[in-house]
Scaffold this motif. Structure first.
Motif, PDB file in Angstrom:
ATOM      1  N   LEU A   1      -6.763  31.054  56.099  1.00 28.01           N
ATOM      2  CA  LEU A   1      -6.122  29.935  56.782  1.00 28.01           C
ATOM      3  C   LEU A   1      -6.836  29.683  58.102  1.00 28.01           C
ATOM      4  O   LEU A   1      -6.769  30.509  59.016  1.00 28.01           O
ATOM      5  CB  LEU A   1      -4.648  30.226  57.040  1.00 28.01           C
ATOM      6  N   PRO A   2      -7.534  28.561  58.246  1.00 23.74           N
ATOM      7  CA  PRO A   2      -8.174  28.269  59.531  1.00 23.74           C
ATOM      8  C   PRO A   2      -7.140  28.044  60.630  1.00 23.74           C
ATOM      9  O   PRO A   2      -5.947  27.849  60.388  1.00 23.74           O
ATOM     10  CB  PRO A   2      -8.981  26.997  59.243  1.00 23.74           C
ATOM     11  N   ALA A   3      -7.618  28.092  61.856  1.00 27.17           N
ATOM     12  CA  ALA A   3      -6.727  27.891  62.998  1.00 27.17           C
ATOM     13  C   ALA A   3      -6.228  26.457  63.054  1.00 27.17           C
ATOM     14  O   ALA A   3      -6.969  25.504  62.767  1.00 27.17           O
ATOM     15  CB  ALA A   3      -7.459  28.240  64.286  1.00 27.17           C
ATOM     16  N   ASN A   4      -4.941  26.327  63.408  1.00 29.16           N
ATOM     17  CA  ASN A   4      -4.303  25.023  63.589  1.00 29.16           C
ATOM     18  C   ASN A   4      -4.539  24.129  62.365  1.00 29.16           C
ATOM     19  O   ASN A   4      -5.114  23.042  62.449  1.00 29.16           O
ATOM     20  CB  ASN A   4      -4.825  24.339  64.854  1.00 29.16           C
ATOM     21  N   SER A   5      -4.082  24.597  61.212  1.00 32.83           N
ATOM     22  CA  SER A   5      -4.354  23.884  59.969  1.00 32.83           C
ATOM     23  C   SER A   5      -3.136  23.945  59.058  1.00 32.83           C
ATOM     24  O   SER A   5      -2.215  24.745  59.248  1.00 32.83           O
ATOM     25  CB  SER A   5      -5.564  24.478  59.249  1.00 32.83           C
ATOM     26  N   VAL A   6      -3.182  23.090  58.051  1.00 32.37           N
ATOM     27  CA  VAL A   6      -2.180  23.053  56.983  1.00 32.37           C
ATOM     28  C   VAL A   6      -2.913  23.170  55.665  1.00 32.37           C
ATOM     29  O   VAL A   6      -3.792  22.349  55.363  1.00 32.37           O
ATOM     30  CB  VAL A   6      -1.330  21.768  57.025  1.00 32.37           C
ATOM     31  N   THR A   7      -2.588  24.174  54.887  1.00 30.79           N
ATOM     32  CA  THR A   7      -3.223  24.403  53.591  1.00 30.79           C
ATOM     33  C   THR A   7      -2.250  24.008  52.489  1.00 30.79           C
ATOM     34  O   THR A   7      -1.113  24.487  52.453  1.00 30.79           O
ATOM     35  CB  THR A   7      -3.633  25.875  53.436  1.00 30.79           C
ATOM     36  N   LYS A   8      -2.713  23.126  51.597  1.00 31.81           N
ATOM     37  CA  LYS A   8      -1.880  22.630  50.499  1.00 31.81           C
ATOM     38  C   LYS A   8      -2.404  23.193  49.190  1.00 31.81           C
ATOM     39  O   LYS A   8      -3.574  23.020  48.851  1.00 31.81           O
ATOM     40  CB  LYS A   8      -1.885  21.106  50.458  1.00 31.81           C
ATOM     41  N   ILE A   9      -1.537  23.854  48.459  1.00 35.26           N
ATOM     42  CA  ILE A   9      -1.863  24.467  47.176  1.00 35.26           C
ATOM     43  C   ILE A   9      -1.039  23.771  46.104  1.00 35.26           C
ATOM     44  O   ILE A   9       0.195  23.773  46.172  1.00 35.26           O
ATOM     45  CB  ILE A   9      -1.574  25.978  47.192  1.00 35.26           C
ATOM     46  N   THR A  10      -1.696  23.177  45.127  1.00 38.36           N
ATOM     47  CA  THR A  10      -1.011  22.439  44.067  1.00 38.36           C
ATOM     48  C   THR A  10      -1.466  22.946  42.715  1.00 38.36           C
ATOM     49  O   THR A  10      -2.620  23.346  42.533  1.00 38.36           O
ATOM     50  CB  THR A  10      -1.286  20.929  44.168  1.00 38.36           C
ATOM     51  N   ILE A  11      -0.573  22.903  41.756  1.00 39.46           N
ATOM     52  CA  ILE A  11      -0.862  23.266  40.376  1.00 39.46           C
ATOM     53  C   ILE A  11       0.104  22.497  39.482  1.00 39.46           C
ATOM     54  O   ILE A  11       1.293  22.353  39.804  1.00 39.46           O
ATOM     55  CB  ILE A  11      -0.754  24.791  40.148  1.00 39.46           C
ATOM     56  N   GLN A  12      -0.402  21.978  38.373  1.00 42.90           N
ATOM     57  CA  GLN A  12       0.405  21.198  37.452  1.00 42.90           C
ATOM     58  C   GLN A  12       1.003  22.089  36.366  1.00 42.90           C
ATOM     59  O   GLN A  12       0.458  23.152  36.057  1.00 42.90           O
ATOM     60  CB  GLN A  12      -0.430  20.085  36.824  1.00 42.90           C
ATOM     61  N   PHE A  13       2.088  21.635  35.798  1.00 46.56           N
ATOM     62  CA  PHE A  13       2.771  22.388  34.748  1.00 46.56           C
ATOM     63  C   PHE A  13       3.399  21.434  33.755  1.00 46.56           C
ATOM     64  O   PHE A  13       3.545  20.229  34.014  1.00 46.56           O
ATOM     65  CB  PHE A  13       3.847  23.315  35.347  1.00 46.56           C
ATOM     66  N   GLU A  14       3.762  21.987  32.615  1.00 47.56           N
ATOM     67  CA  GLU A  14       4.457  21.251  31.565  1.00 47.56           C
ATOM     68  C   GLU A  14       5.755  21.970  31.227  1.00 47.56           C
ATOM     69  O   GLU A  14       5.776  23.197  31.116  1.00 47.56           O
ATOM     70  CB  GLU A  14       3.583  21.126  30.312  1.00 47.56           C
ATOM     71  N   ARG A  15       6.805  21.217  31.065  1.00 50.69           N
ATOM     72  CA  ARG A  15       8.114  21.795  30.774  1.00 50.69           C
ATOM     73  C   ARG A  15       8.241  22.101  29.279  1.00 50.69           C
ATOM     74  O   ARG A  15       7.849  21.288  28.439  1.00 50.69           O
ATOM     75  CB  ARG A  15       9.227  20.848  31.206  1.00 50.69           C
ATOM     76  N   ALA A  16       8.778  23.262  28.985  1.00 54.33           N
ATOM     77  CA  ALA A  16       8.983  23.669  27.593  1.00 54.33           C
ATOM     78  C   ALA A  16      10.394  23.302  27.141  1.00 54.33           C
ATOM     79  O   ALA A  16      11.314  23.162  27.961  1.00 54.33           O
ATOM     80  CB  ALA A  16       8.751  25.169  27.434  1.00 54.33           C
ATOM     81  N   LEU A  17      10.556  23.153  25.834  1.00 54.17           N
ATOM     82  CA  LEU A  17      11.861  22.862  25.246  1.00 54.17           C
ATOM     83  C   LEU A  17      12.458  24.165  24.734  1.00 54.17           C
ATOM     84  O   LEU A  17      11.891  24.827  23.851  1.00 54.17           O
ATOM     85  CB  LEU A  17      11.722  21.850  24.102  1.00 54.17           C
ATOM     86  N   LEU A  18      13.580  24.548  25.305  1.00 49.51           N
ATOM     87  CA  LEU A  18      14.219  25.806  24.960  1.00 49.51           C
ATOM     88  C   LEU A  18      15.078  25.658  23.709  1.00 49.51           C
ATOM     89  O   LEU A  18      15.386  24.545  23.257  1.00 49.51           O
ATOM     90  CB  LEU A  18      15.085  26.290  26.122  1.00 49.51           C
ATOM     91  N   LYS A  19      15.465  26.786  23.175  1.00 47.88           N
ATOM     92  CA  LYS A  19      16.454  26.789  22.107  1.00 47.88           C
ATOM     93  C   LYS A  19      17.824  26.458  22.689  1.00 47.88           C
ATOM     94  O   LYS A  19      18.097  26.729  23.855  1.00 47.88           O
ATOM     95  CB  LYS A  19      16.488  28.149  21.413  1.00 47.88           C
ATOM     96  N   TRP A  20      18.680  25.905  21.841  1.00 45.79           N
ATOM     97  CA  TRP A  20      19.959  25.446  22.381  1.00 45.79           C
ATOM     98  C   TRP A  20      20.824  26.619  22.843  1.00 45.79           C
ATOM     99  O   TRP A  20      21.704  26.444  23.698  1.00 45.79           O
ATOM    100  CB  TRP A  20      20.693  24.608  21.335  1.00 45.79           C
ATOM    101  N   THR A  21      20.552  27.839  22.346  1.00 45.88           N
ATOM    102  CA  THR A  21      21.314  29.000  22.803  1.00 45.88           C
ATOM    103  C   THR A  21      20.792  29.579  24.110  1.00 45.88           C
ATOM    104  O   THR A  21      21.425  30.464  24.692  1.00 45.88           O
ATOM    105  CB  THR A  21      21.268  30.094  21.725  1.00 45.88           C
ATOM    106  N   GLU A  22      19.633  29.120  24.592  1.00 48.69           N
ATOM    107  CA  GLU A  22      19.044  29.640  25.818  1.00 48.69           C
ATOM    108  C   GLU A  22      19.435  28.846  27.053  1.00 48.69           C
ATOM    109  O   GLU A  22      19.055  29.204  28.173  1.00 48.69           O
ATOM    110  CB  GLU A  22      17.513  29.669  25.700  1.00 48.69           C
ATOM    111  N   TYR A  23      20.179  27.771  26.893  1.00 49.89           N
ATOM    112  CA  TYR A  23      20.585  26.962  28.033  1.00 49.89           C
ATOM    113  C   TYR A  23      21.801  27.582  28.713  1.00 49.89           C
ATOM    114  O   TYR A  23      22.664  28.156  28.052  1.00 49.89           O
ATOM    115  CB  TYR A  23      20.902  25.534  27.597  1.00 49.89           C
ATOM    116  N   PRO A  24      21.899  27.483  30.019  1.00 49.09           N
ATOM    117  CA  PRO A  24      23.076  28.004  30.733  1.00 49.09           C
ATOM    118  C   PRO A  24      24.289  27.106  30.496  1.00 49.09           C
ATOM    119  O   PRO A  24      24.175  26.031  29.891  1.00 49.09           O
ATOM    120  CB  PRO A  24      22.623  27.983  32.202  1.00 49.09           C
TER     121      PRO A  24
END
Length: 406
Positions: A263-286
């Motif tokens: 991290l350099p001095a007096n800076s803002v570091t932005k870290i991004t990563i993309q994802f995909e949502r999975a479809l759960l089984k109907w018994t796995e939902y809260p």
């Protein structure tokens, strides 16, 4: 030990630390600082966290006999308690609804530390008078603590209970200090198929850079696209010095991503990563799937220098020094946590089974009732009757007129 630290935003943080050996008899919860551990007050606070640390300790110099040390830490953040004339009044009774009546008879050390480190000493008032004062270097700054030794005979002579009171006066024009390192995280994107996790790490130091280890633990139902990982600092790409990634396995383990970032001095570091949502089984939902799913925040740790790693006698030093083990101003160890994220997943309409049941019951009731009525009904053929008095009179009149009878 109990450490009370006023927060710049007006709250107060209370940190309990209990240390004992497994070969020693532990005390019960009816005396000492354990009296303040009232679940009704602790779990209704703004924030609370618990930690347990176990380590071996040598009993002698040759380390022939080993004892196991158990250290339990509880950190609680309370909201503001407004007072009169712009003051913030704090006390053990207001925070925990209890006071300390005696020290634990089995404890070899039991103390309360109150952070009174302000530029103007008149802004902070602590009652009753502390037994001693303790000064320490915490994160490169000199801090002053009022110490209450519960094992001191003079502490409970004046009163049968100890209720530490802290009165603070915050001027209206007082500026809140910004931490050197702080982080923020959020989820962006639209729809329920893809999204992006963004983490912002701020380094507000004017001239010093810091190496930071970022540890991400992402649940398996968020499919990470590691090739979309980007780290941007001051508009330029910031390549990590070290990166380790362990992919997730469905319903077995989460994603593990670990990186060493400068991290350099007096800076803002932005870290991004993309994802995909999975479809759960109907018994796995809260029970409330439309609310979303929480997953743990990442942790960032500042790598300490060799100078800062000094050997301390942890058995003789105060317990709260383990929170800030470095007394050197050049570097110190800090662990940061961002806020947890709430992510919505593709959720089926769980009201459809109810609608299907209602429709099926209605169709079965109507059709089955009609068919059952037709199959079980007995049909009778009625012969036409010869008619009554009115019909006979009408036939007589029709006969007189020469008209055929009915």
């Amino acid at each position: 030990e109990l450490l009370l630290s006023p927060l710049p935003a007006g709250g107060i943080a209370a940190t309990f630390q209990f240390r004992t050996r497994w070969d020693a008899a532990p005390g019960r919860g009816g005396a000492g600082l354990a009296v303040l551990l009232k679940a009704e007050r602790l779990f209704h606070s703004s924030y609370h966290s618990q930690a347990v640390h176990i380590r071996p300790i040598c009993r002698d110099a040759s380390c022939q006999a080993v004892s196991w040390e158990l250290r339990q830490t509880l950190t609680v953040v309370f909201e503001n308690f407004s007072g009169t004339q712009g003051k913030k009044d704090w006390s053990l009774f207001k925070m925990f609804s209890r006071t300390i009546t005696e020290a634990c008879p089995l404890a070899s050390q039991s103390k309360i530390y109150v952070d009174t480190s302000v530029k103007d000493k008149e802004l902070v008032e602590v009652t009753p008078s502390p037994t001693s004062l303790h000064e320490a270097i915490v994160q490169g700054e000199k801090r002053t603590y009022a110490v209450y030794d519960l094992l001191s005979p003079s502490l409970f002579n004046t009163s049968r209970s100890l209720n530490v009171q802290l009165k603070m006066t915050w001027p209206q024009d007082m500026e809140l200090s910004t931490p050197v390192l702080h982080a923020h995280r959020y989820v962006s994107g639209y729809g329920l198929q893809t999204g992006k996790i963004s983490t912002l790490i701020y380094n507000t130091h004017p001239y010093r850079a810091f190496p930071v280890i970022l540890l991400e633990t992402v649940p398996w139902y968020l499919r990470l696209y590691v090739h979309t990982l980007t780290i941007i600092t001051k508009g330029k790409e910031n390549k990590p010095s070290y990166i380790h990634y362990q992919p997730a396995q469905d319903r077995r383990r989460p994603h593990l991503l670990e990186m060493l970032i400068q991290l350099p001095a007096n800076s803002v570091t932005k870290i991004t990563i993309q994802f995909e949502r999975a479809l759960l089984k109907w018994t796995e939902y809260p029970p409330d799937p439309n609310h979303g799913f929480y997953f743990l925040p990442p942790s960032g740790a500042l790598v300490p220098s060799v100078i800062a790693m000094k050997e301390l006698d942890m058995e003789q030093s105060p317990l709260f020094t383990s929170l800030f083990p470095s007394s050197d101003g050049s570097s110190y160890f800090v662990r940061l946590y961002t806020e947890p994220l709430l992510v919505n997943l593709p959720t089926p309409d769980f009201s459809m089974p109810y609608n299907v049941i209602c429709l099926t019951c209605t169709v079965v009731a109507v059709c089955y009732g009609s068919f059952y009525n037709l199959l079980t009904r007995t049909l009778h053929v009625e012969e036409p009757s010869k008619g009554g008095l009115a019909k006979r009179l009408a036939n007589v009149i029709r006969k007189l007129r020469g008209v055929p009878p009915l």
